[in-house]
Scaffold this active site. Structure first.
Site, PDB file in Angstrom:
ATOM      1  N   LYS A   1       4.776  -7.317  -5.062  1.00 44.34           N
ATOM      2  CA  LYS A   1       4.200  -8.347  -4.190  1.00 44.34           C
ATOM      3  C   LYS A   1       5.263  -9.405  -3.912  1.00 44.34           C
ATOM      4  O   LYS A   1       6.204  -9.569  -4.691  1.00 44.34           O
ATOM      5  CB  LYS A   1       3.023  -9.021  -4.895  1.00 44.34           C
ATOM      6  CG  LYS A   1       1.995  -8.000  -5.366  1.00 44.34           C
ATOM      7  CD  LYS A   1       0.653  -8.306  -4.807  1.00 44.34           C
ATOM      8  CE  LYS A   1      -0.337  -7.247  -5.164  1.00 44.34           C
ATOM      9  NZ  LYS A   1      -0.909  -6.587  -4.011  1.00 44.34           N
TER      10      LYS A   1
ATOM     11  N   HIS B   1      -1.835   4.826  -5.595  1.00 37.36           N
ATOM     12  CA  HIS B   1      -1.174   4.996  -4.288  1.00 37.36           C
ATOM     13  C   HIS B   1       0.178   5.697  -4.412  1.00 37.36           C
ATOM     14  O   HIS B   1       0.462   6.669  -3.713  1.00 37.36           O
ATOM     15  CB  HIS B   1      -0.946   3.642  -3.607  1.00 37.36           C
ATOM     16  CG  HIS B   1      -2.193   2.849  -3.389  1.00 37.36           C
ATOM     17  ND1 HIS B   1      -3.403   3.432  -3.086  1.00 37.36           N
ATOM     18  CD2 HIS B   1      -2.418   1.529  -3.404  1.00 37.36           C
ATOM     19  CE1 HIS B   1      -4.318   2.487  -2.942  1.00 37.36           C
ATOM     20  NE2 HIS B   1      -3.743   1.326  -3.131  1.00 37.36           N
TER      21      HIS B   1
END
Ligand code: NAD
Length: 503
Positions: free
Chosen positions: A350, A259
């Protein structure tokens, strides 16, 4: 009302706004087989995306979607399973019972064994070799090879056949090369669609429009005017539920290699001569090949701790000794004429403060301030927000209103697409909708080519080895923070700072 909406009942009833429908070009009937059609990804993303495209009137009569998976069930039972999935994951359109019934009628199911003989003849007999046949591999990567081989063996790899392969595309350069070799033994490169759903996002495609359809930025888009670029993909979720996979991958493999690398390519590439799959992918590849190796001091890794509400990373993955990173920050340099001297900082993690993905192009200060030192230091920043609130901000420096001299202040010129473009912009197709229809249309622009994937691994492999072999520490960080302190230091030492992660 357009014919393709009218035939299935009122366009409105299907969530198909007339103005929107008039811009949708239906595609010829096709057969789409979803291997792993009972799995999590199929139920949450792929089939709901197909349902919304069907509702929008993009599929002509005769189109068929076939779930294929290991579990034994008949088509009726499969439709019931998908009916439940649509209710849970397909949004408001799934409240329309007629639409759901109409869509379920185009579904079939075949019990198949990807590694054996069961179901392959039935599948072949079900498909129409005269039309586009797309095979979506929504299964674990160990099944990609066996599926490609059996499709070929059973005569389903010819003509207008194409395969869609989900990430991960290998877990290092040699496994990616091996996977590409296997796939290209049975299919040609123009039939292989390696999907990175990030590329289907509206704003990611807008990156190309902003850069190549406007005169304003291109002359400034280089190291003479751009001080640095920041790319942030921050998530608030942890890895619970995906722990087994994630603990082997980590942020470097799971996010940076694909990504973030794709975003980096789109922001840094030279203008392709035309908007054509290979022209775009050639330019992206050149960026990857111009990346310098990452130095040890230019990587920061982190792992989220737990708090009263949530478990920490190690608990989430069930591995008390894990040294896998749930956060990575890197300082990257592209060695070419355009970008030499302009670092690019990448950051992903995260359990961070907010779910926010953005690219910030930070321009240099003016060479001389006519307003004197007391006016402060100011610079223009172009921020492209990928999620949430997709849009663009351009920070401009203006005079602070009021008497009392020439005080300067930075204000954003804000273009949130939903506000600027009206309600339609809030209803843009999800990334999977766009990408799956691109597969059917045969447009590979937003899919990764084999050389791109291999080059991305070739660049990141040494960085991952540095982390693993030299035991680059994994630094703990608090959930809800911006990551480990050292990630801040990575920029501070260059006299720069990260933009705040905010929703
Ligand atoms: P899952 O375990 O929920 O589903 C796997 C599917 O594969 C099931 O339908 C199962 O019946 C089928 N299957 C397994 N072995 C088979 C065999 N031998 N023959 C035929 N069918 C078989 O997995 P998932 O979460 O849906 O993920 C599928 C793929 O997509 C994986 O490669 C995963 O890494 C990738 N992926 C998943 C997500 C996600 O959000 N779930 C996101 C990105 C990528």
């Amino acid at each position: 009302m357009p014919r393709w909406c009218g035939k299935l009942g009122a366009a409105k009833a299907k969530g198909c706004d007339e103005q929107m429908a008039s811009r949708i070009i239906p595609v010829d009937p096709f057969d789409l087989v979803v291997f792993g059609g009972t799995g999590d990804l199929a139920r949450r993303k792929i089939i709901p995306a197909l349902f919304r495209r069907w509702c929008a009137g993009q599929m002509r009569d005769g189109t068929r979607i076939i779930g294929a998976a290991r579990s034994e069930r008949d088509s009726e039972e499969y439709r019931a399973l998908i009916g439940d999935a649509l209710a849970e994951f397909a949004g408001p359109a799934a409240r329309d019972a007629d639409a759901v019934t109409g869509f379920l009628a185009i579904l079939d199911y075949v019990t198949i064994d990807a590694t054996g003989t069961l179901g392959w003849s039935e599948l072949r007999d079900l498909l129409n070799p005269q039309r586009v046949r797309a095979f979506y591999f929504s299964v674990g990567p160990e099944l990609f090879g066996p599926l490609a081989e059996r499709l070929h063996k059973h005569g389903m790899a010819d003509g207008e056949s194409r395969i869609v392969v989900e990430k991960p595309f290998g877990n290092d350069q040699s496994s990616a090369e091996a996977l590409n070799r296997t796939l290209t033994t049975h299919f040609q490169e123009h039939q292989i669609y390696r999907i990175d759903h990030y590329l289907g996002k509206e704003t990611v495609q807008n990156l190309m429009a902003i850069r190549f359809a406007n005169m304003l930025f291109e002359p400034l888009w280089n190291s003479q005017y751009v001080d640095h670029i920041q790319i942030t993909v921050a998530e608030t979720v942890g890895v619970a539920g995906r722990g087994a996979y994630y603990d082997h991958a980590g942020a470097m493999r799971d996010m940076v290699q694909n990504h973030l690398m794709q975003l980096l390519c789109l922001i840094a590439m030279e203008p392709p001569a035309k908007f054509d799959p290979d022209a775009v992918r050639d330019e992206k590849l050149k960026v990857i090949r111009a990346l310098d190796p990452v130095a040890r001091d230019d990587i920061v890794r982190g792992q989220y701790l737990g708090d009263s509400a949530n478990a920490g990373y190690r608990e989430d993955v069930g591995n008390p000794d894990s040294t896998t990173e749930s956060f990575a920050a890197l300082r990257v340099q592209i060695s070419n004429w355009r970008w030499a001297g302009t670092p690019i900082y990448l950051r992903t993690g995260k359990r961070l403060r907010a779910r926010a993905s953005e690219i910030a192009v930070v321009f240099k200060e003016t060479p001389h301030s006519i307003f004197g030192a007391e006016a402060g230091r100011h610079r223009n920043i172009l921020t492209i927000r990928l999620q949430p609130n997709e849009g663009i901000d351009l920070d401009m420096t203006i005079k602070e209103p009021g008497p009392g001299g020439m005080r300067l202040v930075d204000v954003p010129l804000d273009m949130t697409f939903a506000q600027a473009l009206g309600p339609e912009a809030q209803d843009v197709p999800d990334a999977y909708e766009r990408l799956i229809m691109d597969v059917v249309r045969g447009n590979q622009t937003l899919f990764m080519r084999c050389d791109e994937v291999e080059a991305a691994w070739a660049w990141i492999d040494p960085a991952i080895r540095l982390c693993e072999d030299e035991a680059l520490p994994v630094l703990p960080y608090d959930p809800g923070s911006s990551g480990p302190e050292d990630a801040l230091a990575l920029m501070h030492r260059d006299g720069r700072r990260w933009r705040e992660i905010k929703p």
